[in-house]
Motif scaffolding. Structure first.
Motif, short mmCIF file in Angstrom:
data_model
loop_
_atom_site.label_atom_id
_atom_site.label_comp_id
_atom_site.label_asym_id
_atom_site.label_seq_id
_atom_site.Cartn_x
_atom_site.Cartn_y
_atom_site.Cartn_z
N TRP A 73 0.89 -1.17 0.15
CA TRP A 73 0.07 -0.01 -0.15
C TRP A 73 0.87 1.30 0.16
O TRP A 73 0.50 2.32 -0.66
CB TRP A 73 -0.98 0.21 1.18
CG TRP A 73 -1.85 1.12 1.44
CD1 TRP A 73 -2.91 1.30 0.91
CD2 TRP A 73 -1.51 2.40 1.98
NE1 TRP A 73 -3.51 2.49 1.19
CE2 TRP A 73 -2.43 3.17 1.97
CE3 TRP A 73 -0.48 2.89 2.75
CZ2 TRP A 73 -2.61 4.48 2.77
CZ3 TRP A 73 -0.55 4.21 3.31
CH2 TRP A 73 -1.43 4.98 3.30
N ALA A 74 2.01 1.27 0.84
CA ALA A 74 2.88 2.35 0.68
C ALA A 74 3.29 2.79 -0.24
O ALA A 74 4.25 3.78 -0.42
CB ALA A 74 3.80 2.33 2.14
N ASN A 79 0.64 7.32 -1.44
CA ASN A 79 0.60 6.55 -0.17
C ASN A 79 1.75 6.86 0.56
O ASN A 79 2.80 6.76 -0.27
CB ASN A 79 0.08 5.30 -0.34
CG ASN A 79 -1.26 5.05 -0.66
OD1 ASN A 79 -2.04 6.09 -0.88
ND2 ASN A 79 -1.84 3.90 -1.25
N HIS A 80 1.90 7.21 1.77
CA HIS A 80 2.92 7.29 2.47
C HIS A 80 2.79 6.34 3.89
O HIS A 80 1.63 6.46 4.42
CB HIS A 80 3.21 8.66 2.77
CG HIS A 80 3.05 9.45 1.92
ND1 HIS A 80 4.17 9.70 0.84
CD2 HIS A 80 1.93 10.21 1.27
CE1 HIS A 80 3.87 10.60 0.14
NE2 HIS A 80 2.46 10.93 0.13
N TYR A 104 -0.32 6.35 8.65
CA TYR A 104 -0.53 6.20 7.24
C TYR A 104 -1.17 7.04 6.46
O TYR A 104 -1.90 7.92 7.28
CB TYR A 104 -1.74 4.97 7.19
CG TYR A 104 -1.29 3.46 7.79
CD1 TYR A 104 -0.69 2.60 7.05
CD2 TYR A 104 -1.36 3.46 9.01
CE1 TYR A 104 -0.31 1.27 7.75
CE2 TYR A 104 -0.87 2.41 9.73
CZ TYR A 104 -0.39 1.05 8.97
OH TYR A 104 -0.18 -0.08 9.53
N LYS A 106 -2.39 9.73 2.98
CA LYS A 106 -2.59 9.74 1.51
C LYS A 106 -2.70 11.24 1.14
O LYS A 106 -3.42 11.99 1.72
CB LYS A 106 -4.13 9.05 1.29
CG LYS A 106 -4.02 7.46 1.20
CD LYS A 106 -5.42 7.14 1.17
CE LYS A 106 -5.84 7.12 -0.32
NZ LYS A 106 -4.97 6.23 -1.20
N ASP A 179 -7.20 3.14 4.20
CA ASP A 179 -7.74 2.49 2.98
C ASP A 179 -9.49 2.41 3.04
O ASP A 179 -9.94 1.92 1.96
CB ASP A 179 -7.41 1.26 2.42
CG ASP A 179 -7.56 0.29 3.89
OD1 ASP A 179 -7.72 0.65 4.86
OD2 ASP A 179 -7.48 -1.03 3.60
N ALA A 194 -7.68 13.42 -0.71
CA ALA A 194 -6.33 12.38 -0.87
C ALA A 194 -5.53 13.28 -2.02
O ALA A 194 -4.54 12.59 -2.11
CB ALA A 194 -6.87 11.08 -1.06
#
Length: 375
Positions: A73-74, A79-80, A104, A106, A179, A194
């Protein structure tokens, strides 16, 4: 696996073990340093630090699937994944005493380093409250102050929309996994944030909207900002929790006053009695914070392109009725007494004024006049 991915994997392994909370995580990091050193130290050393049961959870839990999911995901553009060891991790959270192990995010990750102000309030806000939130947020963003809120309905959503009107943008701290979108009614707004702003969560991917997670989310909103503005809040509002946390952290607390008859003003008035600063414009906040960004001169920010805020002309009898109403909520019986009109005539006039955006209908057959800036 690259060195950077392996390092992130160790942070995730420590952060994603059920039953290992923040206090245990901090004890391990204090004793051993980075997560990789924790897991390399051996069962006996870990047990000596946090106990046998915690050591067993740490070393025997298989959470590799979750780790891989988060790592993948990252690596998706936009995304971070930030850990306590990352330079981009906001210093204001580190100073708060209870920083999350992992964030997490975005969107525009640089917003975490921007000067910011929290804006919170009722989910069941009045039209006046929604417009106040949008206007304050737009002015603050234009002045270079990022607007932070919690993506809830009502005041939060209006604050985010206002923040997106200016260059400083907005940050949404959420109580679910990054998410997931909650509430669903804010899905379009969340997708916009986002891209143009930033969405942040401390919760693992896939985390549903659990009630006990939202107060935890509130502490981050209070901690990362220079102050908190409460726009509308009842006495039992969760917004007052955010304001209290802000005060405990030494941040400024601001509140917009309202009608003494409105339940959604009670929380703001209580805060003001307790020492929160009464504000009537975004400029009041900027001056209190000694912010040297762009000055804000208007009491209400201009509406977005295409929005209509000019009050339509009304008939003289309707103007008389608006004058009799004032700006406090009023019930139909009181209006009958003031105007000497029958309920049937009043309801017809009020319906027309409501359609014109000059009056808002409230529960209990009460009505409230909206200022021209809201209409």
């Amino acid at each position: 696996m690259s060195a950077a991915r392996a390092e992130r994997a160790a942070w995730l392994r420590l952060g994603l073990i059920p039953g290992i909370g923040p206090a245990t995580q901090r004890a391990l990091l204090t004793a051993f340093g980075l997560p990789e050193a924790v897991f390399a130290s051996g069962r006996a050393a870990i047990a000596a630090t946090v106990g046998e049961s915690a050591a067993a959870l740490l070393l025997d839990t298989d959470n590799q699937a979750e780790i891989e999911k988060a790592l993948d995901w990252a690596e998706t553009p936009g995304n971070h994944l930030l850990t306590l060891a990352d330079a981009a991790y906001p210093q204001s959270l580190l100073q708060a005493g209870d920083p999350p192990l992992i964030l997490y995010a975005k969107g525009r990750i640089e917003l975490l380093q921007s000067p910011s102000l929290a804006m919170v309030g009722s989910r069941n806000a009045t039209a006046q409250g929604v417009e106040n939130a949008r206007a304050f947020a737009a002015n603050l963003s234009q002045a270079g102050m990022t607007v932070v809120s919690g993506l809830a309905l009502g005041i939060d959503a209006a604050a985010h929309r206002g923040g997106l009107e200016g260059p400083a943008g907005t940050i949404a701290f959420i109580g679910t996994g990054a998410d997931r979108i909650y509430p669903v009614r804010n899905a379009e707004l969340a997708r916009r944030i986002a891209v143009e702003g930033l969405i942040v969560s401390e919760f693992a991917l896939g985390t549903p909207p659990l009630s006990h997670n939202f107060p935890r989310r509130n502490r981050l909103i209070a901690a990362i900002t220079r102050g908190t503005l409460v726009v509308e809040a009842a006495l039992a509002s969760g917004s007052l929790i955010t304001a209290r946390l802000a005060g405990e952290l030494g941040r400024e607390v601001f509140a917009i006053p309202g009608s003494i008859h409105s339940p959604l003003s009670k929380g703001c008035h209580q805060l003001i009695r307790q020492g929160a600063k009464l504000v009537e414009s975004a400029q009041d906040i900027l001056e209190e914070l000694s912010w040297g960004g762009s000055a804000v001169s208007d009491r209400v920010a201009p509406a977005p392109a295409g929005a209509v805020h000019q009050a339509p002309a009304v008939e003289p009898e309707a103007e008389r009725l608006l004058s009799l109403m004032g700006f406090d909520p009023i019930d139909i019986d009181s209006l009958c007494t003031r105007s000497n009109l029958t309920p049937e005539v009043l309801f017809a006039m009020l319906l027309t004024l409501e359609l014109d955006g000059r009056v808002e209908k409230l529960p209990g057959n009460r009505f409230q006049q909206l200022p021209p800036s809201v209409a």
